[in-house]
Each structure stands twice: as C-alpha cells, then as structure tokens.
Design an enzyme around this catalytic site. Structure first.
Site, mmCIF file in Angstrom:
data_model
loop_
_atom_site.group_PDB
_atom_site.id
_atom_site.type_symbol
_atom_site.label_atom_id
_atom_site.label_comp_id
_atom_site.label_asym_id
_atom_site.label_seq_id
_atom_site.Cartn_x
_atom_site.Cartn_y
_atom_site.Cartn_z
ATOM 1 N N HIS A 149 0.782 -1.442 0.023
ATOM 2 C CA HIS A 149 -0.070 -0.004 0.097
ATOM 3 C C HIS A 149 0.758 1.313 -0.073
ATOM 4 C CE1 HIS A 149 -3.582 -2.504 0.998
ATOM 5 N NE2 HIS A 149 -2.509 -3.239 1.542
ATOM 6 N N ASN A 280 14.841 12.889 -14.279
ATOM 7 C CA ASN A 280 13.714 12.400 -14.385
ATOM 8 C C ASN A 280 13.764 11.110 -14.918
ATOM 9 O OD1 ASN A 280 12.463 14.853 -13.472
ATOM 10 N ND2 ASN A 280 12.535 15.286 -15.874
ATOM 11 N N GLU A 285 8.746 6.120 -17.808
ATOM 12 C CA GLU A 285 7.571 6.798 -17.902
ATOM 13 C C GLU A 285 7.256 6.508 -19.348
ATOM 14 O OE1 GLU A 285 7.765 10.634 -15.205
ATOM 15 O OE2 GLU A 285 8.885 10.868 -16.932
ATOM 16 N N ARG A 320 -5.148 -3.664 -39.456
ATOM 17 C CA ARG A 320 -4.119 -3.102 -40.114
ATOM 18 C C ARG A 320 -3.236 -2.136 -39.171
ATOM 19 N NH1 ARG A 320 -4.706 -2.564 -46.158
ATOM 20 N NH2 ARG A 320 -6.385 -3.936 -46.812
ATOM 21 N N VAL A 321 -4.240 -1.648 -38.105
ATOM 22 C CA VAL A 321 -3.567 -0.832 -37.008
ATOM 23 C C VAL A 321 -3.008 -1.482 -35.990
ATOM 24 C CG1 VAL A 321 -4.225 1.202 -35.679
ATOM 25 C CG2 VAL A 321 -5.173 1.344 -37.937
#
Length: 445
Positions: A149, A280, A285, A320-321
């Site tokens: 947690h 960063n 990310e 196709r995508v």
C-alpha cells in the site's frame, strides 16, 4: 512524410521492417509462389506455370509503384498484387491465385509476419532475462524495505525484486512459445470448404503450411478464426503489462523521497529546460505511457471474433492498425527496459536509510510472533505491539523500555528480534532457485 511515431520513433528497426508494406507484400507473393508450386505438384496447374510464377513473385521483379497503381484502380489490395504478378508471367499468369480467396493469402502472410515478429520478441525477452538474472544475483544480499500500500512493511532483499521479475518473464517466454502455434494460415477457399481446390484441397493447405514453416491449420471460414489472433495478442499484452510493472516500480523508487533505484543519466542529458537539477525517469515513463495504448488494442481484437456469417470486412481495417502497433510498440517497451536495467543506479546508502526510517517498526511482526510463541494471546500481542508502534520516537527504544514486553522477552532477545537482516525469510533461496531455473531454461534451448 512520416506521421505515426512507430514509423520513426518507437520500435526496433527489425520489427518495423517486418510490419512494413514492402515486407507484407513480399510475404503475400511468397504465399502465392508456394501455392503454385504445391498445386503444380498435385496436378492442378502446369509445372511451367509454377516455375514462372515463383520466378516472378518478388519485389525485385514487380515494382511496388505498379501494385499501388493497380490498387488505386481496382480498390482491392490482393487483386492488385495478383494483377501485377500476372503482368510478369505472360500466358501462365492465369494460373496465379488458382482456387484461392484473398484471405488465403492475407491470413497466411499475417501468420508469417507474426512468426517473425515473435522471434524478435523472444530474443529481446531472453536478453532481458539475462540482465535480470545478473541483477538478482548481484543484489542477492542487499537489504531494503518492502512496501505494501506504499507503506513500509518488512525487511526485504533488493535482488528478490529482480528475481521475481525474471520469474515473470520466464512465463512470458513460455507464452511466446505457445504463441508460435497460433501463427495459423489458411488455404481453404472462399468459405473454407476447399470447393475450388477439389478433393485435394486439404492436402494443398497442409503442404503449403508445411513449406512455409507454419503450424497445421485449423478449419476456417473465409478467414482464420479470430479467437486465435485474440489469444496471441493477449499474450503480447500481458508482456506489455509486465514491462509497465517494472517501469512503475523504478519510477517509484526513483522518487526524491525514496531515491533507492534510479535510471541512469547521461553526461549531456537534459532533465528539464528550466530546472537544471532534474533527473527524471523518462524511459520508465515512456514504457508506462506505451502500455496505456497497448491495453486499449485488446478491445478491437476481441470484437473481431464475431463476424457476420462466414465473414465480413469489419476486422480488416482495425487489424491493419492493431497488429503493427502491438508488435512494434512492445518491441519498444522491451528495448527501453533493456536500456533502463543495464544503466540502473542503486543507492545503497538510501536503501540503508530507508530500512531504518521508521525506527525499527518494520520489525513489529517479528516481535508480535515471538510474543505469541511465549504464551501471550494473539489479540493481546497484536494490541500491545500496535500500541508501542504508535508511540513517538524509536520503535526499538520504545520496545526495550516497555515493561510488559520484558515479562516475555529479554533485552538480548528483543535486540536480536529487531535486527532487519535476520528477518528476510527464504529470500536468498528464492533468488537462487529462480536463477537456477533460468539457467536450466537457457541450457535446454
């Protein structure tokens, strides 16, 4: 002009090549050539026709621009390839695509692309597993704190994090292996009955798949059943989620307040255009951002399973995508993780600081269990230790000062019980077992 980031920013060059238009057309031509060879051997078309078709079924012979012209004219991508090949084959051109339907060629070409894409992903995952095994062993005795947690829980071993990720990616290797059997093509005609091929239809299909190195086909309609594609894509999206899992943990450990494990930072890298101090976790990310896109692609894949009757065309545009994006973006995630893990920075001082951050409270469970063993009731023991842990100051000092505890535990026992390094359970054995299983897996292949 390039528009989609998978064309220039994301994915490995090898994976982008497999899902390029040129490679797909090359696979379609390969299927046409193989079909003609099998049909010639079984007497459906002249042997000379198969020779001429096979000789010309290549983008070294056929110009892509001509296929594009024909597709603009016919509004049909398979017909354009067939007509372009026919133009190169003279009188034998009429035997191209004999008895086949468009999806005999398209779905089999897709299977070939899937197979090659899986090979690249398997290689990437094996490389990642090797890195994780090295990190697990290298930090097999490095003490840290486990969090549940988001809150400090118990003492832990940093190497166990890497080992458990290794264990997870070994399961993904198994899923990749299973996925090869889902790379299924078809040569069964317009509605899957082999009517156009006659009594030798099933034999033709089996032989074409064998020569193309694909698994035995399942029975189909006009298209390969899309539950197979959905299963394969699901396997790949599970891998994506595991990539996100690792990246999320690194992002959290990279936080300024924690600072235990961080992404490497290049000597000329810039973290912020205005805040020079910033370092960063941008690669982690990026892994997480890509995962958001990939998860969404399961929806059209599942919705392509129910098609009208023996098929409709609603699957085509979404596939196709979906197919290029899944393979290319997953290859990007795996590539990023490799970069992250090979340049990872572990701050052992921060690890020690955080182990001691709560003044020994991460050892509360051990005190609690020892009190039970000494005869105190479970509820009473839990209440007592909880009350002590809520007091201000050092938990260890509060425990040592508590008179109620001294009825059950001596001062030396308490000090031993409160030593974090003595309360990591079988972490070392788990790490070694996982690494051993990985080495056995490598040796077996």
């Amino acid at each position: 002009m390039k528009i989609h980031p998978i064309e220039y920013r994301y994915g490995t060059p090898q994976m982008r090549r497999i899902f390029s238009r040129e490679y797909r057309i090359a696979m379609m031509l390969k299927v046409e050539a193989t079909l003609s060879q099998v049909e010639a051997e079984l007497g459906l078309i002249p042997e000379e026709a198969a020779e001429i078709i096979s000789k010309n079924a290549s983008l070294d012979v056929i110009e892509l621009s001509r296929i594009e012209e024909l597709e603009e004219e016919t509004k049909h991508n398979v017909a354009a390839v067939v007509y372009a090949l026919e133009e190169k084959c003279g009188e034998y051109g009429r035997f191209i695509h004999f008895g086949a339907t468009s999806n005999d060629i398209l779905d089999t070409a897709t299977a070939l692309q899937f197979k090659e894409g899986l090979k690249l992903l398997e290689t990437q995952i094996r490389e990642l597993c090797t890195i994780l095994a090295e990190l697990a062993r290298g930090y097999s005795r490095t003490l840290c704190v486990a969090r549940t947690h988001g809150v400090h829980a118990l003492p832990y071993i940093l190497g166990l994090k890497f080992a458990l990720w290794l264990d997870e990616f070994m399961r993904h290797l198994q899923r990749i292996n299973e996925s090869y059997n889902l790379c299924v093509g078809k040569i069964s005609g317009a509605v899957g009955t082999y009517a156009s091929f006659g009594e030798k239809g099933r034999l033709i299909e089996l032989e074409v798949m064998k020569r193309l190195g694909l698994p035995p086909p399942v029975f189909s309609t006009q298209v390969v059943p899309r539950d197979l594609y959905a299963e394969l894509i699901s396997h790949l999206l599970l891998i994506s989620c595991s990539c996100e899992k690792i990246a999320t943990e690194i992002r959290n450990l990279h936080r300024t307040e924690i600072g235990e494990v961080m992404e490497g930072f290049g000597s000329r890298q810039v973290g912020s255009s205005t805040m020079p101090q910033k370092r960063n976790p941008i690669l982690s990310e990026r892994v997480c951002g890509i995962a958001k896109v990939l998860r969404g692609l399961i929806i059209p894949t599942l919705e392509n399973i129910p098609l009208w009757h023996e098929r409709d065309l609603t699957n085509s545009s979404s596939e196709r995508v979906v197919f290029p994006e899944v393979f290319i973006l997953l290859s990007e995630q795996l590539s990023l993780l490799r970069r992250i893990l090979t340049s990872i920075v572990v701050d052992e001082e921060a690890l020690k600081r955080n182990v001691n951050l709560t003044g020994g409270r991460i050892m509360a469970e051990n005190i609690f269990l020892h009190l039970i063993r000494k005869g105190l009731g479970r509820r009473e023991a839990h209440t007592l230790v909880s009350e002590i842990s809520s007091r201000k100051g050092s938990f260890q000092e509060n425990v040592l000062r508590d008179k109620a505890l001294h009825k059950y535990l001596s001062e030396q026992e308490i000090k031993d019980i409160l030593t974090p390094a003595r309360y990591v359970g079988l972490a070392g054995e788990i790490i070694e077992e996982i690494i051993k299983r990985f080495h056995n897996l490598v040796s077996a292949t």
